[in-house]
Design a protein around this motif. Structure first.
Motif, PDB file in Angstrom:
ATOM      1  N   VAL A   1       0.848  -1.195   0.000  1.00 43.25           N
ATOM      2  CA  VAL A   1       0.000   0.000   0.000  1.00 43.25           C
ATOM      3  C   VAL A   1       0.884   1.245   0.000  1.00 43.25           C
ATOM      4  O   VAL A   1       0.679   2.174  -0.792  1.00 43.25           O
ATOM      5  N   ILE A   2       1.877   1.251   0.871  1.00 51.23           N
ATOM      6  CA  ILE A   2       2.780   2.398   0.980  1.00 51.23           C
ATOM      7  C   ILE A   2       3.511   2.633  -0.343  1.00 51.23           C
ATOM      8  O   ILE A   2       3.627   3.768  -0.807  1.00 51.23           O
ATOM      9  N   TYR A   3       3.988   1.564  -0.969  1.00 54.77           N
ATOM     10  CA  TYR A   3       4.692   1.680  -2.241  1.00 54.77           C
ATOM     11  C   TYR A   3       3.823   2.371  -3.290  1.00 54.77           C
ATOM     12  O   TYR A   3       4.254   3.312  -3.958  1.00 54.77           O
ATOM     13  N   TYR A   4       2.583   1.903  -3.435  1.00 60.37           N
ATOM     14  CA  TYR A   4       1.702   2.475  -4.451  1.00 60.37           C
ATOM     15  C   TYR A   4       1.342   3.927  -4.154  1.00 60.37           C
ATOM     16  O   TYR A   4       1.280   4.751  -5.063  1.00 60.37           O
ATOM     17  N   ILE A   5       1.113   4.242  -2.904  1.00 62.11           N
ATOM     18  CA  ILE A   5       0.779   5.626  -2.550  1.00 62.11           C
ATOM     19  C   ILE A   5       1.966   6.544  -2.841  1.00 62.11           C
ATOM     20  O   ILE A   5       1.806   7.616  -3.428  1.00 62.11           O
ATOM     21  N   LYS A   6       3.170   6.125  -2.464  1.00 54.41           N
ATOM     22  CA  LYS A   6       4.359   6.943  -2.735  1.00 54.41           C
ATOM     23  C   LYS A   6       4.626   7.056  -4.229  1.00 54.41           C
ATOM     24  O   LYS A   6       5.006   8.125  -4.721  1.00 54.41           O
ATOM     25  N   ASP A   7       4.415   5.970  -4.969  1.00 48.52           N
ATOM     26  CA  ASP A   7       4.603   5.992  -6.411  1.00 48.52           C
ATOM     27  C   ASP A   7       3.608   6.957  -7.065  1.00 48.52           C
ATOM     28  O   ASP A   7       3.901   7.567  -8.084  1.00 48.52           O
TER      29      ASP A   7
ATOM     30  N   GLY B   1       2.001  10.430  -3.186  1.00 46.67           N
ATOM     31  CA  GLY B   1       1.507  10.702  -1.845  1.00 46.67           C
ATOM     32  C   GLY B   1       2.532  10.396  -0.775  1.00 46.67           C
ATOM     33  O   GLY B   1       3.598   9.847  -1.051  1.00 46.67           O
ATOM     34  N   THR B   2       2.221  10.750   0.439  1.00 45.83           N
ATOM     35  CA  THR B   2       3.056  10.422   1.587  1.00 45.83           C
ATOM     36  C   THR B   2       2.223   9.632   2.584  1.00 45.83           C
ATOM     37  O   THR B   2       0.997   9.772   2.642  1.00 45.83           O
ATOM     38  N   VAL B   3       2.891   8.810   3.367  1.00 50.01           N
ATOM     39  CA  VAL B   3       2.217   7.954   4.344  1.00 50.01           C
ATOM     40  C   VAL B   3       2.841   8.196   5.714  1.00 50.01           C
ATOM     41  O   VAL B   3       4.063   8.205   5.851  1.00 50.01           O
ATOM     42  N   GLU B   4       2.006   8.395   6.701  1.00 55.85           N
ATOM     43  CA  GLU B   4       2.443   8.560   8.089  1.00 55.85           C
ATOM     44  C   GLU B   4       1.898   7.403   8.918  1.00 55.85           C
ATOM     45  O   GLU B   4       0.975   6.706   8.498  1.00 55.85           O
ATOM     46  N   ASN B   5       2.458   7.226  10.108  1.00 54.51           N
ATOM     47  CA  ASN B   5       2.053   6.122  10.974  1.00 54.51           C
ATOM     48  C   ASN B   5       0.844   6.429  11.853  1.00 54.51           C
ATOM     49  O   ASN B   5       0.199   5.517  12.344  1.00 54.51           O
TER      50      ASN B   5
END
Length: 85
Positions: free
Chosen positions: A17-23, A26-30
């Motif tokens: 999920v994180i990979y696709y969002i960053k690609d 987007g950015t992902v936080e905890n």
């Protein structure tokens, strides 16, 4: 800024999920903060109240993982599949 809550169901794991969002740019936080725009949740064990409590009613969009996948594919937009809390 995205936050992923609960288990991943559609994607193989949280890292996917994180990979696709960053690609996608987007950015992902905890954890949910004032900067959080989207809360992704697809865990049937979490109640709506728990998700709303995590997001603190700040007008963030909650998204199911299948909707995120559709948006990443270009089939829809985040705004069309989200639910404001």
């Amino acid at each position: 800024v995205f936050v992923i809550v609960g288990e991943t169901k559609i994607f193989n794991n949280r890292d996917a999920v994180i990979y696709y969002i960053k690609d996608w740019g987007g950015t992902v936080e905890n954890s949910v903060t004032r900067e959080t725009d989207y809360v992704i949740c697809n865990d049937p064990n979490l109640s709506t109240n728990e998700i709303e409590k995590a997001a603190k009613g700040k007008g963030m969009l909650t998204l199911e993982q299948k909707g995120v996948l559709a948006a990443l594919r270009g089939d829809t937009t985040i705004e069309e599949i989200g639910r404001v809390i």
